[in-house]
Design a protein around this motif. Structure first.
Motif, PDB file in Angstrom:
ATOM      1  N   ARG A  22       0.836  -1.208   0.000  1.00  0.00           N
ATOM      2  CA  ARG A  22       0.000   0.000   0.000  1.00  0.00           C
ATOM      3  C   ARG A  22       0.867   1.253   0.000  1.00  0.00           C
ATOM      4  NH1 ARG A  22      -4.651   0.419   4.484  1.00  0.00           N
ATOM      5  NH2 ARG A  22      -5.207  -1.520   3.402  1.00  0.00           N
ATOM      6  N   THR A  23       0.510   2.194  -0.843  1.00  0.00           N
ATOM      7  CA  THR A  23       1.190   3.486  -0.896  1.00  0.00           C
ATOM      8  C   THR A  23       0.160   4.594  -0.764  1.00  0.00           C
ATOM      9  OG1 THR A  23       1.075   3.516  -3.318  1.00  0.00           O
ATOM     10  CG2 THR A  23       3.083   2.630  -2.320  1.00  0.00           C
ATOM     11  N   VAL A  24       0.449   5.569   0.073  1.00  0.00           N
ATOM     12  CA  VAL A  24      -0.432   6.721   0.291  1.00  0.00           C
ATOM     13  C   VAL A  24       0.365   7.982   0.015  1.00  0.00           C
ATOM     14  CG1 VAL A  24      -1.929   7.919   1.927  1.00  0.00           C
ATOM     15  CG2 VAL A  24      -1.707   5.422   2.034  1.00  0.00           C
ATOM     16  N   GLU A  25      -0.211   8.889  -0.749  1.00  0.00           N
ATOM     17  CA  GLU A  25       0.512  10.101  -1.150  1.00  0.00           C
ATOM     18  C   GLU A  25       0.908  10.945   0.048  1.00  0.00           C
ATOM     19  OE1 GLU A  25      -0.176  14.035  -4.021  1.00  0.00           O
ATOM     20  OE2 GLU A  25      -1.613  12.382  -4.009  1.00  0.00           O
ATOM     21  N   VAL A  26      -0.039  11.179   0.954  1.00  0.00           N
ATOM     22  CA  VAL A  26       0.247  11.951   2.177  1.00  0.00           C
ATOM     23  C   VAL A  26      -0.286  11.128   3.355  1.00  0.00           C
ATOM     24  CG1 VAL A  26       0.041  14.172   3.334  1.00  0.00           C
ATOM     25  CG2 VAL A  26      -0.115  14.062   0.847  1.00  0.00           C
ATOM     26  N   PRO A  27       0.519  10.192   3.906  1.00  0.00           N
ATOM     27  CA  PRO A  27       0.015   9.270   4.924  1.00  0.00           C
ATOM     28  C   PRO A  27      -0.175   9.916   6.291  1.00  0.00           C
ATOM     29  CG  PRO A  27       2.345   8.914   4.575  1.00  0.00           C
ATOM     30  CD  PRO A  27       1.918   9.935   3.554  1.00  0.00           C
ATOM     31  N   LEU A  28      -1.014   9.262   7.093  1.00  0.00           N
ATOM     32  CA  LEU A  28      -1.267   9.699   8.462  1.00  0.00           C
ATOM     33  C   LEU A  28      -0.399   8.896   9.421  1.00  0.00           C
ATOM     34  CD1 LEU A  28      -5.193   9.758   8.453  1.00  0.00           C
ATOM     35  CD2 LEU A  28      -3.673  11.696   8.059  1.00  0.00           C
ATOM     36  N   THR A  29       0.181   9.565  10.398  1.00  0.00           N
ATOM     37  CA  THR A  29       0.855   8.856  11.478  1.00  0.00           C
ATOM     38  C   THR A  29      -0.203   8.251  12.404  1.00  0.00           C
ATOM     39  OG1 THR A  29       0.939  10.798  12.925  1.00  0.00           O
ATOM     40  CG2 THR A  29       2.763  10.498  11.347  1.00  0.00           C
ATOM     41  N   ASN A  30       0.238   7.420  13.353  1.00  0.00           N
ATOM     42  CA  ASN A  30      -0.702   6.840  14.310  1.00  0.00           C
ATOM     43  C   ASN A  30      -1.401   7.922  15.128  1.00  0.00           C
ATOM     44  OD1 ASN A  30       0.048   4.356  13.379  1.00  0.00           O
ATOM     45  ND2 ASN A  30       1.152   3.732  15.219  1.00  0.00           N
ATOM     46  N   PHE A  31      -0.655   8.965  15.480  1.00  0.00           N
ATOM     47  CA  PHE A  31      -1.265  10.066  16.231  1.00  0.00           C
ATOM     48  C   PHE A  31      -2.282  10.806  15.368  1.00  0.00           C
ATOM     49  CE2 PHE A  31      -1.307  14.585  17.469  1.00  0.00           C
ATOM     50  CZ  PHE A  31      -1.788  14.464  18.760  1.00  0.00           C
ATOM     51  N   ASP A  32      -1.925  11.054  14.112  1.00  0.00           N
ATOM     52  CA  ASP A  32      -2.873  11.688  13.195  1.00  0.00           C
ATOM     53  C   ASP A  32      -4.148  10.861  13.083  1.00  0.00           C
ATOM     54  OD1 ASP A  32      -1.057  13.706  12.721  1.00  0.00           O
ATOM     55  OD2 ASP A  32      -0.301  12.834  10.849  1.00  0.00           O
ATOM     56  N   ALA A  33      -3.985   9.546  12.990  1.00  0.00           N
ATOM     57  CA  ALA A  33      -5.137   8.659  12.864  1.00  0.00           C
ATOM     58  C   ALA A  33      -5.996   8.707  14.123  1.00  0.00           C
ATOM     59  CB  ALA A  33      -4.674   7.229  12.583  1.00  0.00           C
ATOM     60  N   PHE A  34      -5.347   8.720  15.296  1.00  0.00           N
ATOM     61  CA  PHE A  34      -6.082   8.783  16.561  1.00  0.00           C
ATOM     62  C   PHE A  34      -6.883  10.079  16.659  1.00  0.00           C
ATOM     63  CE2 PHE A  34      -6.375   9.868  21.083  1.00  0.00           C
ATOM     64  CZ  PHE A  34      -6.933   8.702  21.595  1.00  0.00           C
ATOM     65  N   VAL A  35      -6.246  11.194  16.309  1.00  0.00           N
ATOM     66  CA  VAL A  35      -6.931  12.492  16.345  1.00  0.00           C
ATOM     67  C   VAL A  35      -8.096  12.501  15.361  1.00  0.00           C
ATOM     68  CG1 VAL A  35      -6.681  14.949  15.823  1.00  0.00           C
ATOM     69  CG2 VAL A  35      -4.917  13.767  17.139  1.00  0.00           C
ATOM     70  N   SER A  36      -7.870  11.971  14.171  1.00  0.00           N
ATOM     71  CA  SER A  36      -8.920  11.955  13.156  1.00  0.00           C
ATOM     72  C   SER A  36     -10.083  11.060  13.573  1.00  0.00           C
ATOM     73  CB  SER A  36      -8.348  11.490  11.812  1.00  0.00           C
ATOM     74  OG  SER A  36      -7.371  12.400  11.337  1.00  0.00           O
ATOM     75  N   LEU A  37      -9.777   9.942  14.232  1.00  0.00           N
ATOM     76  CA  LEU A  37     -10.842   9.066  14.714  1.00  0.00           C
ATOM     77  C   LEU A  37     -11.699   9.764  15.764  1.00  0.00           C
ATOM     78  CD1 LEU A  37      -9.336   5.475  15.082  1.00  0.00           C
ATOM     79  CD2 LEU A  37     -11.199   6.207  13.605  1.00  0.00           C
ATOM     80  N   LEU A  38     -11.052  10.446  16.689  1.00  0.00           N
ATOM     81  CA  LEU A  38     -11.815  11.203  17.687  1.00  0.00           C
ATOM     82  C   LEU A  38     -12.686  12.246  17.010  1.00  0.00           C
ATOM     83  CD1 LEU A  38      -9.227  11.757  20.572  1.00  0.00           C
ATOM     84  CD2 LEU A  38     -10.946   9.965  20.326  1.00  0.00           C
ATOM     85  N   LYS A  39     -12.137  12.879  15.987  1.00  0.00           N
ATOM     86  CA  LYS A  39     -12.879  13.886  15.268  1.00  0.00           C
ATOM     87  C   LYS A  39     -14.051  13.275  14.508  1.00  0.00           C
ATOM     88  CE  LYS A  39     -14.104  17.213  14.903  1.00  0.00           C
ATOM     89  NZ  LYS A  39     -14.565  16.509  16.050  1.00  0.00           N
ATOM     90  N   CYS A  40     -13.859  12.038  13.998  1.00  0.00           N
ATOM     91  CA  CYS A  40     -14.934  11.363  13.274  1.00  0.00           C
ATOM     92  C   CYS A  40     -16.135  11.096  14.166  1.00  0.00           C
ATOM     93  CB  CYS A  40     -14.444  10.019  12.711  1.00  0.00           C
ATOM     94  SG  CYS A  40     -13.264  10.148  11.375  1.00  0.00           S
ATOM     95  N   VAL A  41     -15.876  10.716  15.413  1.00  0.00           N
ATOM     96  CA  VAL A  41     -16.927  10.156  16.252  1.00  0.00           C
ATOM     97  C   VAL A  41     -17.428  11.134  17.309  1.00  0.00           C
ATOM     98  CG1 VAL A  41     -17.526   8.243  17.780  1.00  0.00           C
ATOM     99  CG2 VAL A  41     -15.955   7.864  15.862  1.00  0.00           C
ATOM    100  N   ILE A  42     -16.500  11.807  17.997  1.00  0.00           N
ATOM    101  CA  ILE A  42     -16.918  12.697  19.084  1.00  0.00           C
ATOM    102  C   ILE A  42     -17.528  13.960  18.499  1.00  0.00           C
ATOM    103  CG2 ILE A  42     -16.081  14.147  20.961  1.00  0.00           C
ATOM    104  CD1 ILE A  42     -14.151  12.013  21.692  1.00  0.00           C
ATOM    105  N   GLY A  43     -18.723  14.268  18.943  1.00  0.00           N
ATOM    106  CA  GLY A  43     -19.412  15.449  18.417  1.00  0.00           C
ATOM    107  C   GLY A  43     -20.847  15.458  18.879  1.00  0.00           C
TER     108      GLY A  43
END
Length: 463
Positions: free
Chosen positions: A40-61
């Motif tokens: 798998r190749t991603v042009e601008v990948p997310l770090t684990n911290f980025d993913a954690f922050v994005s997950l919180l942003k996806c769900v918490i609201g």
């Protein structure tokens, strides 16, 4: 001697592929050789911290702010128990879904597939009688994902509009809520034009800061003037549980967003696992949901609104800051969920339907249309509670339960379902739960929406 050596070195040719390039008779030993994460190749990948922050942003609201209303329908003790069970079930199903999608990647030797593609591949791996439904199942899954993200974004616009209207009514003229919907859509336009997920991470971080600043400040009102806990019901009649499940499920139904985050990670193998990014984020979300659900219902009881921010005073400076901070946090959540919609639309049809040189223009037009349509629905249907319940029931039924179970059934068709066919039994139970919950939950929510539309419209409606 040379001839046998040459024969041993030859690589056997795979069987003729099907529609998706799937071998008609896949070898069981080949299933575990290919590692899609390595390819798998991603042009601008997310770090684990980025993913954690994005997950919180996806769900918490809006989901966490509606949990006091969910507790009102279930009672405190039964609400806590049902919340834990629901979170465990939904998280397990997300694990099942991602595992099934990864298995589909291994079967056809591709680094990544979308959820609709995984459904189509799974149908082709299943019994011969379902092969003809493969393409239709993939298209149906795309429609379900699109509708789910669309409903989620509509809820966001309604929520932001209602909270800003509460502030505007105090300082300015009492304008109709639809004017606030229009203003939110116009202000959202430049943020929604951001086309790279990596560039949304700063917005997600700011959004999380605003949300938790509002959450911390709202505790002042939650702990002030608490009545005796004996005045609140610990258990409610079971007939009200369906409303609880619809609202509580809304807080963990961002399946599309969760898949997009995993697909854009630099180390996607860190997403699952007992201490993986997903489980850590879900545990954090569960604790937040339970805290706000219990404290909100304890403080306001049967008078709790569809969002706890609508219960706090309208005239105080602190309450206005809370509403503004949380509304801005939800406002900045819209681009991420809209990004999921764009990913769904273009990931499956970009190469076939839209030429690469027209990709940017087509995406901008789709983004504008999506923003316009969500604004129209938010203006016509301002019932926040009913929209939340409908989105939760619909997404839970289709994305969290039915799709993972169906993918698992068909993927394991040729390799077996384990001892006593426990996997098949598990998947059938998930399908039954999904169908029953979806039918009842969506029916109840639609009845509320119809009743709301039949009533005389008012700019003051808050439920």
């Amino acid at each position: 001697m040379a001839k046998p050596a040459q024969q041993d070195s030859e690589v056997p040719q795979p069987p003729a592929p099907s529609i998706l390039g799937l071998p008609n008779s896949p070898s069981r030993s080949s299933i575990y050789i290919y590692n899609p994460y390595e390819k798998r190749t991603v042009e601008v990948p997310l770090t684990n911290f980025d993913a954690f922050v994005s997950l919180l942003k996806c769900v918490i609201g809006t989901g966490i702010l509606a949990m006091p209303l969910a507790m009102r329908y279930a009672g405190i003790m039964s609400g806590v128990l049902l919340s834990v069970l629901l979170m465990v079930l939904l998280t397990y199903c997300i694990h099942l879904l991602i595992t099934g999608m990864t298995e589909c990647c291994r079967r056809i030797h591709v680094p990544q597939v979308s959820m609709p593609q995984a459904v189509q591949i799974a149908y082709e791996l299943g019994p011969a009688c379902v092969h003809c439904f493969a393409r239709a199942a993939g298209i149906s899954t795309t429609c379900v994902l699109v509708f789910g993200q669309f409903g989620l974004c509509c809820v966001y616009i309604v929520f932001v509009s209602k909270n800003f209207k509460e502030i505007g009514d105090f300082y300015f003229k009492d304008y109709h809520e639809r004017y606030y919907v229009l203003g939110v859509c116009v202000l959202q336009l430049p943020f929604f034009m951001i086309r790279k997920l990596k560039f949304l991470v700063p917005l997600n971080l700011v959004s999380n800061i605003l949300l938790y600043a509002g959450f911390l400040c709202i505790m002042y009102y939650l702990f002030q003037g608490l009545p005796s806990l004996q005045d609140r019901e610990m258990f409610k009649p079971p007939q009200d549980y369906m409303m609880f499940f619809g609202i509580a499920a809304f807080s963990l139904t961002a399946v599309g967003s969760m898949l997009v985050v995993e697909a854009n990670m630099e180390h996607p193998e860190s997403y699952l696992g007992f201490f993986g990014v997903l489980n850590l984020a879900v545990f954090f979300i569960l604790c937040s949901n339970l805290f706000f659900g219990i404290m909100g219902y304890w403080r306001y009881g049967e008078q709790v609104e569809a969002s706890i921010t609508l219960n706090i005073p309208q005239s105080e400076v602190l309450s206005q800051f809370i509403k503004a901070a949380i509304a801005c946090g939800i406002f900045l959540s819209y681009p991420l969920n809209g990004f999921v919609f764009i990913t769904i639309v273009f990931s499956d049809y970009d190469d076939n339907a839209v030429e690469h040189k027209c990709r940017t223009t087509a995406e901008i037009l789709v983004r504008l249309s999506f923003l316009l349509l969500t604004g129209i629905v938010a203006a016509v249907v301002p019932n926040l509670a009913a929209l939340t319940e409908l989105e939760g029931a619909f997404s839970l039924c289709n994305l969290n339960l039915l799709c993972p179970a169906l993918i698992d059934i068909f993927v394991n068709y040729d390799t077996g379902y384990g001892r006593l066919r426990w996997k098949l039994i598990r998947d059938i139970l998930l399908i039954i739960i999904g169908v029953v919950f979806g039918a009842v939950g969506c029916t109840v929510a639609i009845q509320q929406l119809v009743a709301d539309l039949s009533a005389k419209p008012s700019g003051h409606d808050i439920s």
